[in-house]
Design an enzyme around this catalytic site. Structure first.
Site, short mmCIF file in Angstrom:
data_model
loop_
_atom_site.label_atom_id
_atom_site.label_comp_id
_atom_site.label_asym_id
_atom_site.label_seq_id
_atom_site.Cartn_x
_atom_site.Cartn_y
_atom_site.Cartn_z
N ARG A 66 10.54 -0.48 -11.76
CA ARG A 66 10.78 -0.61 -10.31
C ARG A 66 10.75 -2.08 -9.89
O ARG A 66 11.54 -2.51 -9.04
CB ARG A 66 9.73 0.18 -9.54
CG ARG A 66 9.94 0.12 -8.03
CD ARG A 66 8.99 1.07 -7.31
NE ARG A 66 9.31 1.16 -5.90
CZ ARG A 66 8.45 0.88 -4.92
NH1 ARG A 66 7.23 0.48 -5.22
NH2 ARG A 66 8.81 0.99 -3.66
N HIS A 70 13.50 -4.09 -7.71
CA HIS A 70 13.20 -4.78 -6.45
C HIS A 70 13.45 -6.29 -6.56
O HIS A 70 13.66 -6.95 -5.55
CB HIS A 70 11.76 -4.49 -6.02
CG HIS A 70 11.60 -3.16 -5.38
ND1 HIS A 70 10.56 -2.83 -4.55
CD2 HIS A 70 12.37 -2.04 -5.45
CE1 HIS A 70 10.69 -1.57 -4.15
NE2 HIS A 70 11.77 -1.08 -4.69
N ASN A 98 7.26 -3.53 -0.70
CA ASN A 98 6.50 -3.98 -1.87
C ASN A 98 4.99 -3.96 -1.67
O ASN A 98 4.23 -3.67 -2.60
CB ASN A 98 6.92 -5.41 -2.26
CG ASN A 98 8.34 -5.46 -2.81
OD1 ASN A 98 8.82 -4.48 -3.38
ND2 ASN A 98 9.01 -6.57 -2.61
N HIS A 197 13.70 7.69 -11.30
CA HIS A 197 12.62 8.48 -10.71
C HIS A 197 12.25 9.67 -11.62
O HIS A 197 11.67 10.64 -11.15
CB HIS A 197 12.98 8.95 -9.30
CG HIS A 197 13.01 7.82 -8.31
ND1 HIS A 197 13.46 7.97 -7.01
CD2 HIS A 197 12.64 6.51 -8.42
CE1 HIS A 197 13.37 6.80 -6.38
NE2 HIS A 197 12.89 5.90 -7.20
#
Ligand code: HEM
Ligand code: NAG
Length: 332
Positions: A66, A70, A98, A197
């Protein structure tokens, strides 16, 4: 190379010169062998550090995957997410998506320190994060693919950019797709990369509104499976909301830590955790992709690798741009 032959004639000399300056002259693209001469063991150093971190905590694989996303989706894969706030700028760590949620910074620090010992000021934090994310999938039981390297690190970061550019789980599929499209990705990449996911966890505040009063209806989200709903209502009760906002539930409750295609089966059976997961069934094109990947694990594997490489190319700095940070938290 014949660069050291004693009778080097003019042609060889010119060839050698080109060879030596080529990393500077033609470095606008990434290269699968970028560190072959300058840091040949970088991948091993990263995988050793990552392996240790996963032994300590399985979830860290998901967190690093992740973190790479990001990083890339906000002004490119330039390790801007790793910069601590300074007097001059507010960084991305404390941006809404975040703060209290992005994890894995310490693992990258540890790996970077090991890489610096072996090859000082050579390997960028952006490449280390890319390698860690890729290997995290492999260590979680997914496939392995090699990644082109040569990214350089940003010398700044933007909290506003992180707030604006990272998709929210409450957004429509159109809005999420638009954010991907603005980075050169497309709806296919949204569907494929959402398959990430299949590992990791989400906190109650990211899906609680599905559980009790969906869209002000006074009822749960009708697209949430009823037995999953009961479980989630236990983890994230309606009462003392603040107390349970940070409780977590697995994104893929079937195979929590395994990188497989069950994410798509979950979405098909209304057990996707986030609204942004379940929303993939809202559009005929993405629905057909979800169906396809739910039945074709190896096609998911292949396409995930392809989309990850694509994501890893977003807004990269190369050549003389940016810098090679010594410490991922600070500009040099
Ligand atoms: C399509 C838009 C996306 C949205 C709206 C979204 C949203 C979220 C949210 C809300 C969480 C839970 C965070 C928390 O509660 O702390 C999460 C977790 C996660 N996301 Fe996404 N995500 C998206 C795409 C992606 C992509 C493209 C990747 C990677 C390729 C990814 C990988 C992950 C992983 C692995 C986790 C679990 C992290 C952990 O356990 O630490 N996500 N995502
Ligand atoms: C091990 O994992 C825990 C979380 O489960 C974390 O708080 C801790 O910092 C980790 N330790 C190391 C050495 O990575």
């Amino acid at each position: 190379m014949a660069c050291k032959t004693s009778y080097a004639n003019f042609t060889v000399a010119v060839f050698c010169l080109l060879f030596l300056i080529s990393p500077l002259a033609f470095s606008q693209q990434l290269d699968y062998n970028f560190y072959a001469y300058t840091c040949p063991y970088v991948e091993n150093i990263v995988s050793h550090g990552l392996w240790k971190a996963i032994q300590n905590e399985t979830r860290i694989a998901a967190s690093l995957l992740r973190l790479h996303f990001h990083d890339c989706i906000v002004d490119g894969c330039d390790a801007s997410i790793l910069l601590d706030d300074t007097k001059n700028f507010k960084g991305e760590k404390n941006a809404g998506p975040n703060r209290g949620s992005a994890r894995g910074y310490e693992v990258i620090d540890d790996i970077k320190a090991e890489v610096e010992k072996a090859c000082p000021s050579t390997v960028s934090c952006a490449d280390i994060l890319t390698l860690a994310a890729t290997q995290a999938v492999y260590f979680s039981g997914g496939s392995y693919w090699s990644v082109p390297l040569g990214r350089r690190d940003s010398i700044t970061a933007s909290q506003k950019a992180a707030n604006d550019q990272i998709p929210s789980p409450f957004e429509s599929l159109e809005d999420i797709t638009a954010k991907f499209v603005s980075k050169g990705l497309d709806l296919n990449d949204v569907v494929v990369l959402s398959g990430a996911h299949t590992i990791g966890f989400a906190q109650c505040f990211t899906f609680r509104r599905r559980l009790f009063n969906f869209g002000g209806s006074g009822k749960p989200d009708p697209t949430l499976d009823s037995s999953m709903l009961k479980n989630l209502q236990t983890v994230c009760p309606n009462g003392d909301v603040k107390k349970t906002n940070n409780k977590i539930a697995p994104l893929d409750s079937q195979t929590i830590n395994k990188f497989d295609n069950l994410y798509y089966k979950n979405v098909m059976s209304n057990t996707g955790l986030l609204e942004s997961d379940q929303v993939l069934l809202r559009d005929p094109k993405s629905t057909s992709m979800v169906t396809y990947y739910s039945m074709n694990p190896s096609m998911f594997s292949d396409d995930f690798a392809t989309s990850m490489v694509k994501m890893g190319n977003i807004g990269i700095l190369t050549g003389e741009e940016g810098e090679i940070r010594k410490n991922c938290r600070f500009v040099n």
